[in-house]
Design a protein around this motif. Structure first.
Motif, PDB file in Angstrom:
ATOM      1  N   GLY A 117       0.819  -1.208   0.000  1.00 15.75           N
ATOM      2  CA  GLY A 117       0.000   0.000   0.000  1.00 15.75           C
ATOM      3  C   GLY A 117       0.850   1.254   0.000  1.00 15.75           C
ATOM      4  N   GLY A 118       0.261   2.340  -0.502  1.00 17.16           N
ATOM      5  CA  GLY A 118       0.957   3.622  -0.541  1.00 17.16           C
ATOM      6  C   GLY A 118       0.159   4.703   0.162  1.00 17.16           C
ATOM      7  N   LYS A 119       0.650   5.937   0.000  1.00 20.99           N
ATOM      8  CA  LYS A 119       0.021   7.077   0.669  1.00 20.99           C
ATOM      9  C   LYS A 119      -1.423   7.302   0.207  1.00 20.99           C
ATOM     10  N   GLY A 120      -1.751   6.734  -0.951  1.00 20.04           N
ATOM     11  CA  GLY A 120      -3.120   6.859  -1.478  1.00 20.04           C
ATOM     12  C   GLY A 120      -4.180   6.270  -0.565  1.00 20.04           C
ATOM     13  N   THR A 124       5.319   1.593   0.672  1.00 17.48           N
ATOM     14  CA  THR A 124       6.279   2.532   0.090  1.00 17.48           C
ATOM     15  C   THR A 124       7.031   3.241   1.224  1.00 17.48           C
ATOM     16  N   ARG A 125       8.061   3.972   0.849  1.00 17.91           N
ATOM     17  CA  ARG A 125       8.829   4.688   1.862  1.00 17.91           C
ATOM     18  C   ARG A 125       7.966   5.737   2.577  1.00 17.91           C
ATOM     19  N   ASP A 126       7.076   6.358   1.805  1.00 22.15           N
ATOM     20  CA  ASP A 126       6.235   7.397   2.411  1.00 22.15           C
ATOM     21  C   ASP A 126       5.333   6.809   3.505  1.00 22.15           C
ATOM     22  N   LEU A 186       9.339  -3.410   6.392  1.00 17.54           N
ATOM     23  CA  LEU A 186       8.358  -3.761   5.359  1.00 17.54           C
ATOM     24  C   LEU A 186       8.383  -2.777   4.183  1.00 17.54           C
ATOM     25  N   GLN A 187       9.416  -1.939   4.138  1.00 17.16           N
ATOM     26  CA  GLN A 187       9.550  -1.007   3.000  1.00 17.16           C
ATOM     27  C   GLN A 187      10.071  -1.740   1.771  1.00 17.16           C
ATOM     28  N   ILE A 188       9.444  -1.475   0.639  1.00 17.25           N
ATOM     29  CA  ILE A 188       9.857  -2.091  -0.621  1.00 17.25           C
ATOM     30  C   ILE A 188      10.437  -1.009  -1.519  1.00 17.25           C
ATOM     31  N   GLN A 218      14.149   0.823  -3.515  1.00 19.52           N
ATOM     32  CA  GLN A 218      15.587   1.058  -3.597  1.00 19.52           C
ATOM     33  C   GLN A 218      16.281   1.045  -2.239  1.00 19.52           C
ATOM     34  N   THR A 219      15.651   1.675  -1.249  1.00 15.92           N
ATOM     35  CA  THR A 219      16.268   1.701   0.079  1.00 15.92           C
ATOM     36  C   THR A 219      15.565   0.742   1.026  1.00 15.92           C
ATOM     37  N   GLY A 220      14.760  -0.167   0.448  1.00 20.45           N
ATOM     38  CA  GLY A 220      14.091  -1.195   1.244  1.00 20.45           C
ATOM     39  C   GLY A 220      14.377  -2.561   0.657  1.00 20.45           C
ATOM     40  N   GLU A 221      13.374  -3.415   0.678  1.00 18.02           N
ATOM     41  CA  GLU A 221      13.533  -4.779   0.168  1.00 18.02           C
ATOM     42  C   GLU A 221      13.305  -4.835  -1.345  1.00 18.02           C
ATOM     43  N   ILE A 227      -1.347  -0.805  -4.291  1.00 18.25           N
ATOM     44  CA  ILE A 227      -2.609  -0.095  -4.053  1.00 18.25           C
ATOM     45  C   ILE A 227      -2.327   1.315  -3.516  1.00 18.25           C
ATOM     46  N   GLY A 228      -2.786   2.318  -4.230  1.00 15.56           N
ATOM     47  CA  GLY A 228      -2.542   3.707  -3.809  1.00 15.56           C
ATOM     48  C   GLY A 228      -1.067   4.057  -3.837  1.00 15.56           C
ATOM     49  N   ILE A 229      -0.370   3.463  -4.805  1.00 13.86           N
ATOM     50  CA  ILE A 229       1.089   3.680  -4.952  1.00 13.86           C
ATOM     51  C   ILE A 229       1.329   4.387  -6.283  1.00 13.86           C
ATOM     52  N   ALA A 281      -2.265  -3.153 -10.207  1.00 13.29           N
ATOM     53  CA  ALA A 281      -2.206  -1.801  -9.631  1.00 13.29           C
ATOM     54  C   ALA A 281      -3.611  -1.219  -9.500  1.00 13.29           C
ATOM     55  N   ILE A 282      -3.847  -0.592  -8.352  1.00 16.62           N
ATOM     56  CA  ILE A 282      -5.115   0.117  -8.142  1.00 16.62           C
ATOM     57  C   ILE A 282      -4.757   1.559  -7.803  1.00 16.62           C
ATOM     58  N   ASN A 283      -5.227   2.484  -8.636  1.00 16.59           N
ATOM     59  CA  ASN A 283      -4.879   3.890  -8.419  1.00 16.59           C
ATOM     60  C   ASN A 283      -5.968   4.756  -9.034  1.00 16.59           C
ATOM     61  N   LYS A 284      -6.307   5.838  -8.356  1.00 19.78           N
ATOM     62  CA  LYS A 284      -7.409   6.654  -8.907  1.00 19.78           C
ATOM     63  C   LYS A 284      -6.939   7.567 -10.038  1.00 19.78           C
ATOM     64  N   ASN A 285      -5.621   7.680 -10.195  1.00 17.05           N
ATOM     65  CA  ASN A 285      -5.091   8.519 -11.279  1.00 17.05           C
ATOM     66  C   ASN A 285      -4.692   7.640 -12.472  1.00 17.05           C
ATOM     67  N   ASP A 314     -11.005   4.374  -6.867  1.00 14.05           N
ATOM     68  CA  ASP A 314     -10.713   4.667  -5.462  1.00 14.05           C
ATOM     69  C   ASP A 314     -10.494   3.355  -4.694  1.00 14.05           C
ATOM     70  N   ALA A 315      -9.331   3.246  -4.064  1.00 12.44           N
ATOM     71  CA  ALA A 315      -8.991   2.026  -3.321  1.00 12.44           C
ATOM     72  C   ALA A 315     -10.034   1.720  -2.246  1.00 12.44           C
ATOM     73  N   HIS A 316     -10.611   2.777  -1.677  1.00 14.55           N
ATOM     74  CA  HIS A 316     -11.572   2.552  -0.587  1.00 14.55           C
ATOM     75  C   HIS A 316     -12.859   1.906  -1.093  1.00 14.55           C
TER      76      HIS A 316
HETATM   77  P1  FAD Z   1       2.543   9.111  -3.435  1.00 20.13           P
HETATM   78  O1  FAD Z   1       3.639   9.410  -4.399  1.00 20.13           O
HETATM   79  O2  FAD Z   1       1.959  10.218  -2.648  1.00 20.13           O
HETATM   80  O3  FAD Z   1       1.409   8.399  -4.276  1.00 20.13           O
HETATM   81  C1  FAD Z   1       0.129   8.110  -3.830  1.00 20.13           C
HETATM   82  C2  FAD Z   1      -0.652   7.538  -5.005  1.00 20.13           C
HETATM   83  O4  FAD Z   1      -1.923   7.118  -4.547  1.00 20.13           O
HETATM   84  C3  FAD Z   1      -0.889   8.530  -6.142  1.00 20.13           C
HETATM   85  O5  FAD Z   1      -0.517   7.941  -7.369  1.00 20.13           O
HETATM   86  C4  FAD Z   1      -2.394   8.791  -6.100  1.00 20.13           C
HETATM   87  O6  FAD Z   1      -2.942   8.967  -7.412  1.00 20.13           O
HETATM   88  C5  FAD Z   1      -2.907   7.519  -5.490  1.00 20.13           C
HETATM   89  N1  FAD Z   1      -4.156   7.699  -4.729  1.00 20.13           N
HETATM   90  C6  FAD Z   1      -4.513   8.742  -3.922  1.00 20.13           C
HETATM   91  N2  FAD Z   1      -5.703   8.487  -3.357  1.00 20.13           N
HETATM   92  C7  FAD Z   1      -6.126   7.289  -3.828  1.00 20.13           C
HETATM   93  C8  FAD Z   1      -7.261   6.490  -3.609  1.00 20.13           C
HETATM   94  N3  FAD Z   1      -8.239   6.868  -2.774  1.00 20.13           N
HETATM   95  N4  FAD Z   1      -7.368   5.312  -4.268  1.00 20.13           N
HETATM   96  C9  FAD Z   1      -6.388   4.893  -5.115  1.00 20.13           C
HETATM   97  N5  FAD Z   1      -5.266   5.611  -5.354  1.00 20.13           N
HETATM   98  C10 FAD Z   1      -5.133   6.783  -4.709  1.00 20.13           C
HETATM   99  N6  FAD Z   1      10.036   4.945  -2.093  1.00 20.13           N
HETATM  100  C11 FAD Z   1       9.757   3.653  -1.884  1.00 20.13           C
HETATM  101  O7  FAD Z   1       8.607   3.227  -1.985  1.00 20.13           O
HETATM  102  N7  FAD Z   1      10.762   2.785  -1.585  1.00 20.13           N
HETATM  103  C12 FAD Z   1      12.060   3.152  -1.482  1.00 20.13           C
HETATM  104  O8  FAD Z   1      12.912   2.309  -1.196  1.00 20.13           O
HETATM  105  C13 FAD Z   1      12.381   4.534  -1.693  1.00 20.13           C
HETATM  106  N8  FAD Z   1      13.654   4.951  -1.642  1.00 20.13           N
HETATM  107  C14 FAD Z   1      13.926   6.271  -1.917  1.00 20.13           C
HETATM  108  C15 FAD Z   1      15.243   6.698  -1.938  1.00 20.13           C
HETATM  109  C16 FAD Z   1      15.533   8.014  -2.236  1.00 20.13           C
HETATM  110  C17 FAD Z   1      16.956   8.446  -2.234  1.00 20.13           C
HETATM  111  C18 FAD Z   1      14.491   8.907  -2.538  1.00 20.13           C
HETATM  112  C19 FAD Z   1      14.808  10.345  -2.912  1.00 20.13           C
HETATM  113  C20 FAD Z   1      13.191   8.497  -2.518  1.00 20.13           C
HETATM  114  C21 FAD Z   1      12.872   7.182  -2.191  1.00 20.13           C
HETATM  115  N9  FAD Z   1      11.552   6.739  -2.176  1.00 20.13           N
HETATM  116  C22 FAD Z   1      11.313   5.417  -1.985  1.00 20.13           C
HETATM  117  C23 FAD Z   1      10.405   7.657  -2.251  1.00 20.13           C
HETATM  118  C24 FAD Z   1       9.771   7.715  -3.615  1.00 20.13           C
HETATM  119  O9  FAD Z   1      10.445   8.661  -4.401  1.00 20.13           O
HETATM  120  C25 FAD Z   1       8.288   8.141  -3.523  1.00 20.13           C
HETATM  121  O10 FAD Z   1       8.204   9.355  -2.827  1.00 20.13           O
HETATM  122  C26 FAD Z   1       7.393   7.118  -2.804  1.00 20.13           C
HETATM  123  O11 FAD Z   1       7.573   5.833  -3.331  1.00 20.13           O
HETATM  124  C27 FAD Z   1       5.941   7.555  -3.000  1.00 20.13           C
HETATM  125  O12 FAD Z   1       5.138   6.793  -2.156  1.00 20.13           O
HETATM  126  P2  FAD Z   1       3.595   6.569  -2.486  1.00 20.13           P
HETATM  127  O13 FAD Z   1       3.454   5.996  -3.838  1.00 20.13           O
HETATM  128  O14 FAD Z   1       3.062   5.808  -1.326  1.00 20.13           O
HETATM  129  O15 FAD Z   1       2.986   8.041  -2.361  1.00 20.13           O
END
Ligand code: FAD
Length: 333
Positions: free
Chosen positions: A219-222, A246-248, A259-261, A263-266, A276-278, A296-300, A316-318
């Motif tokens: 899962g991601g910040k989404g 994700t890292r975020d 549990l981070q996946i 470049q800087t995780g697994e 999902i939401g990544i 992949a599930i993403n609203k964008n 929407d993942a929800h």
């Molecule tokens: P976001 O980029 O915020 O994406 C959220 C996504 O969710 C968006 O695409 C959006 O459209 C979608 N979304 C929003 N709401 C919904 C909804 N309701 N339903 C469905 N979709 C929705 N990242 C890692 O993951 N792993 C690493 O190891 C890692 N190493 C890094 C190393 C360096 C040196 C740097 C600079 C960055 C690193 N990052 C790493 C961070 C990476 O660049 C991204 O910032 C991160 O992966 C983004 O996380 P995210 O996809 O969860 O969040």
């Protein structure tokens, strides 16, 4: 420089005397490099009571295996392994030497590179040969993953690289392959070693599960917040999958660091990966792009994750994830 020839792979052995997966992957990658250069591929097998593994090294692609079977090499210690590998490298002079980017592989490779005054590319994800110059091209993400840097070691030998587990492909073992097993008698004495392994305390975090998982729900910040992220746990539990993020997500404290996946995780290669939401940032994608099926599930609809996805669901993942959970629960009944 001309004296150096052949490709070597350091064969890492675990405490149960099994060859680590990354070493088999490197034999696959090393075979391709050796064939390009038209030189032999050798495995370097060190340990106590490990000579029985030499044939597996040959079946997995090597032409030669250098074996040092000695009680001092029972468990990994930098000093003992370094001494043995350096003696071998100075005697046989390989032009390329690959190690798994595991804790022990990284430790050993950096110590050897320092001692042999040669170059080492760490955490490589791609290997190739510049045939004209007979140079190893070791590529890895650089500048936060925004570019791939190809690193050369022009003036020193051997050219060394550590390679991330799960990015290279092992060959199908072939027990009809023949090779040479060269057992080296080295003078290694316990009393010369400055360190002793007193106890091994296993890391029993979920990290190991993630690397070996067949199905991962990531899962991601989404997902919005920690409450929203519960959907990821619920889906994973329903289908018997492991959870990653994700890292975020890790930085937000929704999941523990292991549990981070990315470049800087697994680095993971499951059969099925739910993203999902990544968003699909390159730093995340490098850690999961070799999964067999990516859903992949993403609203964008423009999200970069769809570029690597096998199946994409825009929405929407929800709304979508609860429906998936319901469907899967129906199937399992
Ligand atoms: P976001 O980029 O915020 O994406 C959220 C996504 O969710 C968006 O695409 C959006 O459209 C979608 N979304 C929003 N709401 C919904 C909804 N309701 N339903 C469905 N979709 C929705 N990242 C890692 O993951 N792993 C690493 O190891 C890692 N190493 C890094 C190393 C360096 C040196 C740097 C600079 C960055 C690193 N990052 C790493 C961070 C990476 O660049 C991204 O910032 C991160 O992966 C983004 O996380 P995210 O996809 O969860 O969040």
């Amino acid at each position: 420089m001309e004296e150096y020839s052949g490709v070597w792979v350091f064969i890492e052995v675990d405490e149960e005397k099994n060859i680590e997966g990354v070493s088999l992957e490197l034999l696959g990658a090393g075979r391709a490099l050796a064939d390009k250069l038209n030189v032999p591929l050798a495995g370097v097998l060190l340990g106590d009571n490990i000579r029985g593994l030499a044939n597996q090294v040959i079946y997995s692609g090597a032409d030669t295996v250098y074996v040092v079977d000695h009680p001092v090499l029972n468990l990994y210690r930098t000093e003992a392994f370094m001494k043995a590998v350096i003696l071998l490298a100075e005697k046989y002079k390989p032009e390329i030497f690959l190690y798994g980017a595991t804790p022990n592989g990284k430790d050993l490779a950096s110590a050897i590179a320092t001692d042999l005054s040669t170059g080492l590319t760490a955490d490589t994800t791609m290997l190739d040969i510049d045939l004209e110059k007979r140079l190893l091209e070791a590529s890895r993400p650089a500048f936060g993953g925004n570019i791939m840097a190809t690193i050369l070691c022009k003036k020193h030998r051997p050219q060394m690289a550590t390679v991330r587990p799960k990015v290279m492909k092992a060959l199908q073992p072939d027990d009809s392959r023949l090779g040479k097993i060269i057992e080296e008698e080295l003078e290694l004495r316990e009393e010369d070693m400055r360190t002793k392994v007193l106890e091994i305390v296993k890391d029993v975090t979920k990290k190991a599960n993630l690397a070996d998982a067949h199905v991962i729900v990531a899962g991601g910040k989404g997902l919005g917040d920690q409450q929203g992220f519960q959907l990821i746990h619920e889906l994973a539990e329903t289908i018997g999958a492991s959870v990653g993020g994700t890292r975020d997500v890790i930085e937000a404290g929704w999941l523990p660091h292991e549990l981070q996946i990315g470049q800087t995780g697994e680095t993971v290669t499951p059969k099925i990966y739910f993203a999902i939401g990544i968003s699909g940032a390159i730093q995340h994608v490098v850690g999961m792009k070799n999964s067999e099926i990516i859903i992949a599930i993403n609203k964008n609809p423009e999200a970069a994750i769809f570029d690597v996805a096998t199946y994409g669901i825009v929405g929407d993942a929800h709304e979508i994830v609860p429906k998936l959970i319901q469907q899967f629960k129906g199937i399992s009944k």
